[in-house]
Design a protein around this motif. Structure first.
Motif, PDB file in Angstrom:
ATOM      1  N   GLY A 116       0.878  -1.112   0.076  1.00 18.06           N
ATOM      2  CA  GLY A 116      -0.144   0.056  -0.111  1.00 18.06           C
ATOM      3  C   GLY A 116       0.766   1.364   0.168  1.00 18.06           C
ATOM      4  N   MET A 121       0.606   7.122   3.898  1.00 23.20           N
ATOM      5  CA  MET A 121       1.575   6.792   4.790  1.00 23.20           C
ATOM      6  C   MET A 121       2.824   5.674   4.218  1.00 23.20           C
ATOM      7  SD  MET A 121      -0.037   6.039   8.686  1.00 23.20           S
ATOM      8  CE  MET A 121      -1.689   6.192   8.553  1.00 23.20           C
ATOM      9  N   ALA A 123      -2.051  -2.145  -4.906  1.00 19.29           N
ATOM     10  CA  ALA A 123      -3.109  -2.554  -5.838  1.00 19.29           C
ATOM     11  C   ALA A 123      -3.510  -1.593  -6.815  1.00 19.29           C
ATOM     12  CB  ALA A 123      -4.690  -2.915  -5.023  1.00 19.29           C
ATOM     13  N   TYR A 152     -11.861   0.238  -5.220  1.00 14.03           N
ATOM     14  CA  TYR A 152     -12.956  -1.059  -4.618  1.00 14.03           C
ATOM     15  C   TYR A 152     -14.039  -0.228  -4.582  1.00 14.03           C
ATOM     16  CZ  TYR A 152      -8.718  -3.767  -3.629  1.00 14.03           C
ATOM     17  OH  TYR A 152      -7.513  -4.462  -3.639  1.00 14.03           O
ATOM     18  N   TYR A 193     -13.415   6.678  -0.782  1.00 11.67           N
ATOM     19  CA  TYR A 193     -12.627   7.790  -1.087  1.00 11.67           C
ATOM     20  C   TYR A 193     -11.588   7.165  -2.035  1.00 11.67           C
ATOM     21  CZ  TYR A 193     -10.193   4.916   2.331  1.00 11.67           C
ATOM     22  OH  TYR A 193      -9.571   3.826   3.080  1.00 11.67           O
ATOM     23  N   ALA A 249      -4.853   4.620  -4.486  1.00  7.63           N
ATOM     24  CA  ALA A 249      -3.669   4.905  -5.167  1.00  7.63           C
ATOM     25  C   ALA A 249      -3.995   4.575  -6.955  1.00  7.63           C
ATOM     26  CB  ALA A 249      -2.621   4.375  -4.939  1.00  7.63           C
ATOM     27  N   VAL A 289      -2.634  -7.072  -2.073  1.00  7.14           N
ATOM     28  CA  VAL A 289      -2.262  -7.880  -1.153  1.00  7.14           C
ATOM     29  C   VAL A 289      -2.985  -9.214  -0.835  1.00  7.14           C
ATOM     30  CG1 VAL A 289      -0.939  -5.950   0.377  1.00  7.14           C
ATOM     31  CG2 VAL A 289      -3.330  -6.312   0.852  1.00  7.14           C
ATOM     32  N   ASN A 327       1.193  -2.385   5.396  1.00  3.61           N
ATOM     33  CA  ASN A 327       0.632  -1.213   5.657  1.00  3.61           C
ATOM     34  C   ASN A 327      -0.754  -1.054   4.685  1.00  3.61           C
ATOM     35  OD1 ASN A 327       0.666   2.013   5.919  1.00  3.61           O
ATOM     36  ND2 ASN A 327       0.559   1.654   3.656  1.00  3.61           N
ATOM     37  N   GLY A 365      -4.370  -0.785   3.520  1.00  2.00           N
ATOM     38  CA  GLY A 365      -5.303  -0.828   4.493  1.00  2.00           C
ATOM     39  C   GLY A 365      -6.445   0.127   3.866  1.00  2.00           C
ATOM     40  N   ILE A 384      -8.606  -7.217   2.923  1.00  3.89           N
ATOM     41  CA  ILE A 384      -7.437  -6.313   2.838  1.00  3.89           C
ATOM     42  C   ILE A 384      -6.720  -6.213   4.126  1.00  3.89           C
ATOM     43  CG2 ILE A 384      -6.661  -4.151   2.002  1.00  3.89           C
ATOM     44  CD1 ILE A 384      -9.158  -4.117   0.290  1.00  3.89           C
ATOM     45  N   VAL A 426       0.754  -2.636  10.375  1.00  5.02           N
ATOM     46  CA  VAL A 426       0.100  -1.533  10.811  1.00  5.02           C
ATOM     47  C   VAL A 426      -1.813  -1.679  11.151  1.00  5.02           C
ATOM     48  CG1 VAL A 426      -0.694   0.773   9.725  1.00  5.02           C
ATOM     49  CG2 VAL A 426       1.161  -0.253   8.892  1.00  5.02           C
ATOM     50  N   SER A 427      -1.627  -1.638  12.309  1.00  4.73           N
ATOM     51  CA  SER A 427      -3.151  -1.631  12.977  1.00  4.73           C
ATOM     52  C   SER A 427      -3.499  -0.162  13.253  1.00  4.73           C
ATOM     53  CB  SER A 427      -2.914  -2.469  14.321  1.00  4.73           C
ATOM     54  OG  SER A 427      -4.209  -2.335  15.013  1.00  4.73           O
ATOM     55  N   LYS A 458      -8.631  -4.756  12.692  1.00  6.20           N
ATOM     56  CA  LYS A 458      -7.310  -4.184  13.144  1.00  6.20           C
ATOM     57  C   LYS A 458      -7.062  -4.855  14.642  1.00  6.20           C
ATOM     58  CE  LYS A 458      -6.157  -1.149  10.080  1.00  6.20           C
ATOM     59  NZ  LYS A 458      -4.940  -1.352   9.246  1.00  6.20           N
ATOM     60  N   VAL A 511      -4.660  10.292  10.759  1.00  8.14           N
ATOM     61  CA  VAL A 511      -3.417  10.756  10.171  1.00  8.14           C
ATOM     62  C   VAL A 511      -4.064  11.455   8.845  1.00  8.14           C
ATOM     63  CG1 VAL A 511      -1.126  10.080   8.822  1.00  8.14           C
ATOM     64  CG2 VAL A 511      -2.085   8.701  11.047  1.00  8.14           C
TER      65      VAL A 511
HETATM   66  N1  LIG Z   1      -5.091   7.577   7.871  1.00  2.00           N
HETATM   67  C1  LIG Z   1      -5.427   7.295   9.164  1.00  2.00           C
HETATM   68  O1  LIG Z   1      -6.095   8.188  10.053  1.00  2.00           O
HETATM   69  C2  LIG Z   1      -5.014   6.041   9.941  1.00  2.00           C
HETATM   70  C3  LIG Z   1      -5.074   5.762  11.266  1.00  2.00           C
HETATM   71  C4  LIG Z   1      -4.650   4.406  11.683  1.00  2.00           C
HETATM   72  C5  LIG Z   1      -4.385   3.419  10.716  1.00  2.00           C
HETATM   73  N2  LIG Z   1      -4.218   3.570   9.291  1.00  2.00           N
HETATM   74  C6  LIG Z   1      -3.992   2.594   8.679  1.00  2.00           C
HETATM   75  O2  LIG Z   1      -2.635   2.891   8.032  1.00  2.00           O
HETATM   76  C7  LIG Z   1      -2.584   2.341   6.766  1.00  2.00           C
HETATM   77  C8  LIG Z   1      -2.333   3.249   5.773  1.00  2.00           C
HETATM   78  O3  LIG Z   1      -3.579   4.129   5.747  1.00  2.00           O
HETATM   79  P1  LIG Z   1      -3.299   5.503   4.794  1.00  2.00           P
HETATM   80  O4  LIG Z   1      -4.010   6.362   5.745  1.00  2.00           O
HETATM   81  O5  LIG Z   1      -2.053   5.793   4.390  1.00  2.00           O
HETATM   82  O6  LIG Z   1      -4.385   5.341   3.866  1.00  2.00           O
HETATM   83  P2  LIG Z   1      -4.374   5.702   2.281  1.00  2.00           P
HETATM   84  O7  LIG Z   1      -5.802   5.176   1.605  1.00  2.00           O
HETATM   85  O8  LIG Z   1      -3.672   6.914   1.885  1.00  2.00           O
HETATM   86  O9  LIG Z   1      -3.243   4.476   1.599  1.00  2.00           O
HETATM   87  C9  LIG Z   1      -3.603   3.068   1.573  1.00  2.00           C
HETATM   88  C10 LIG Z   1      -3.005   2.462   0.365  1.00  2.00           C
HETATM   89  O10 LIG Z   1      -3.172   0.940   0.626  1.00  2.00           O
HETATM   90  C11 LIG Z   1      -3.396   0.787  -1.103  1.00  2.00           C
HETATM   91  N3  LIG Z   1      -4.296  -0.335  -1.210  1.00  2.00           N
HETATM   92  C12 LIG Z   1      -5.460  -0.604  -0.892  1.00  2.00           C
HETATM   93  N4  LIG Z   1      -5.968  -1.852  -0.951  1.00  2.00           N
HETATM   94  C13 LIG Z   1      -4.805  -2.673  -1.236  1.00  2.00           C
HETATM   95  C14 LIG Z   1      -4.732  -4.014  -1.729  1.00  2.00           C
HETATM   96  N5  LIG Z   1      -5.800  -4.921  -1.551  1.00  2.00           N
HETATM   97  N6  LIG Z   1      -3.345  -4.361  -2.165  1.00  2.00           N
HETATM   98  C15 LIG Z   1      -2.596  -3.240  -1.972  1.00  2.00           C
HETATM   99  N7  LIG Z   1      -2.561  -2.073  -1.807  1.00  2.00           N
HETATM  100  C16 LIG Z   1      -3.810  -1.807  -1.473  1.00  2.00           C
HETATM  101  C17 LIG Z   1      -4.080   2.014  -1.405  1.00  2.00           C
HETATM  102  O11 LIG Z   1      -4.299   2.018  -3.064  1.00  2.00           O
HETATM  103  C18 LIG Z   1      -3.508   3.056  -0.884  1.00  2.00           C
HETATM  104  O12 LIG Z   1      -2.219   3.513  -1.571  1.00  2.00           O
HETATM  105  C19 LIG Z   1      -3.842   1.592   6.702  1.00  2.00           C
HETATM  106  O13 LIG Z   1      -3.734   0.125   6.998  1.00  2.00           O
HETATM  107  C20 LIG Z   1      -4.672   2.021   7.524  1.00  2.00           C
HETATM  108  O14 LIG Z   1      -5.834   1.350   8.010  1.00  2.00           O
HETATM  109  C21 LIG Z   1      -4.490   5.027   8.824  1.00  2.00           C
END
Ligand SMILES: NC(=O)c1ccc[n+]([C@@H]2O[C@H](COP(=O)([O-])OP(=O)(O)OC[C@H]3O[C@@H](n4cnc5c(N)ncnc54)[C@H](O)[C@@H]3O)[C@@H](O)[C@H]2O)c1
Length: 284
Positions: free
Chosen positions: A20, A25, A45, A49, A54, A57, A83, A109, A111, A132, A159-160, A178, A207
């Motif tokens: 991801g 992140m 990916a 979906y 939202y 990538a 993944v 990561n 999610g 996922i 990453v939880s 998570k 974040v």
């Molecule tokens: N943003 C937050 O506030 C927050 C808080 C706590 C935890 N998290 C966790 O941090 C991680 C990153 O989140 P983020 O905020 O950067 O989100 P984001 O949506 O910016 O990035 C997530 C990335 O995962 C990719 N992805 C989605 N499904 C996929 C798959 N099946 N295979 C491969 N890649 C895939 C997406 O295309 C994207 O690039 C996630 O696990 C999320 O649950 C986020």
């Protein structure tokens, strides 16, 4: 001067696998590892979906990140890989080992989430998020661990979220996944201790990424007090009606700093831990 240089290149020649990674992140983590000398295996990916409300990538974002890492002088493999696709993930891990060497560090990561009260959530919503966020983390670990076992060395970071520690309104699939990640991490930590492989989870609060800044979350707030209560810490932090000012969301780089520390030798005595990076959210 020599001391500073060695600190800044903590991951020289290490092979780091991040899922991801194309934005949010994951991108920040990839660039942080690259700055410290790592060889990168980045996958995403790069697709949308149906139930995720939202933008995820795009292929262009993955290509841009790959080019940026290359321009820093670091070897990189960038793959459009889902993944949840075990065969594709196995093929990517094998390619990484062949082209860059065995994987040293994994950051699971990737999610997603969507919003609905548990009883209104569709089966598709549940399946996409849990597949996922939980199965994808297991698959990421499963394909990487065989490269670590013979060397009796490795670092796995899953990453939880703060949603892995407490309940959150309209997020039961995400919260369950998570929490599941923490169960997986504790079990892997036990299984992999004889191999000197550290397995830890990171639990960020909100974040500044697409996941937190999107119309669906604003709509969920507008729909009623339940979801808003989940995010009330943002109100406390901002003390304004602008829930998403720059002050309330952590920058992705704040999470990268903790990820790199957990992947470093300094954190060698941690395993099976769930580290909140939450600006005190769980404590208040
Ligand atoms: N943003 C937050 O506030 C927050 C808080 C706590 C935890 N998290 C966790 O941090 C991680 C990153 O989140 P983020 O905020 O950067 O989100 P984001 O949506 O910016 O990035 C997530 C990335 O995962 C990719 N992805 C989605 N499904 C996929 C798959 N099946 N295979 C491969 N890649 C895939 C997406 O295309 C994207 O690039 C996630 O696990 C999320 O649950 C986020």
């Amino acid at each position: 001067m020599v001391f500073v240089a060695s600190i800044r290149r903590r991951f020289q020649e290490k092979v780091v696998f991040i899922t991801g990674a194309a934005h949010g992140m994951g991108r920040a983590h990839a660039l942080a590892f690259a700055r410290e000398g790592a060889k990168l295996v980045i996958c995403d990916a790069c697709r949308q979906y149906e139930t995720i409300p939202y933008p995820l990538a795009t292929p262009a974002e993955l290509a841009d990140l790959s080019a940026e890492i290359e321009s820093m002088g670091n070897p990189v493999i960038a793959a459009h890989t889902d993944v949840t696709d075990l065969a594709a993930m196995q093929a990517l891990a094998a390619r990484a080992q062949h082209e860059l060497g065995p994987i040293d560090i994994v950051v699971a990561n990737a999610g997603v989430y969507s919003f609905a009260p548990s009883w209104e959530m569709s089966e598709q919503q549940w399946d996409e998020t849990v597949n996922i966020d939980l199965k994808g983390v297991w698959i990421t670990c499963k394909v990487s661990i065989p490269q670590m076992l013979p060397r009796k060395s490795g670092k796995i970071l899953c990453v939880s979220s703060t949603a892995g520690i407490k309940g959150m309104h309209s997020l039961s699939h995400y919260v369950a996944a998570k929490h599941g990640v923490l169960g997986l991490v504790k079990t892997l930590a036990i299984e992999l201790a004889p191999y000197n492989i550290n397995v830890n989870a990171i639990c960020p609060t909100s974040v500044d990424t697409n996941m937190c800044k999107n119309q669906a979350i604003y709509d969920a707030f507008a729909a009623g007090p339940g979801p808003l209560a989940t995010y009330e810490h943002m109100l406390e932090l901002t003390n304004s009606i602008n829930l998403f000012s720059d002050r309330d969301l952590l920058p992705p780089q704040a999470i990268s700093e903790v990820v790199l520390w957990l992947a470093s030798d300094e954190a060698r005595h941690l395993t099976g831990s769930a580290i909140p990076v939450d600006a005190g959210y769980l404590t208040r």
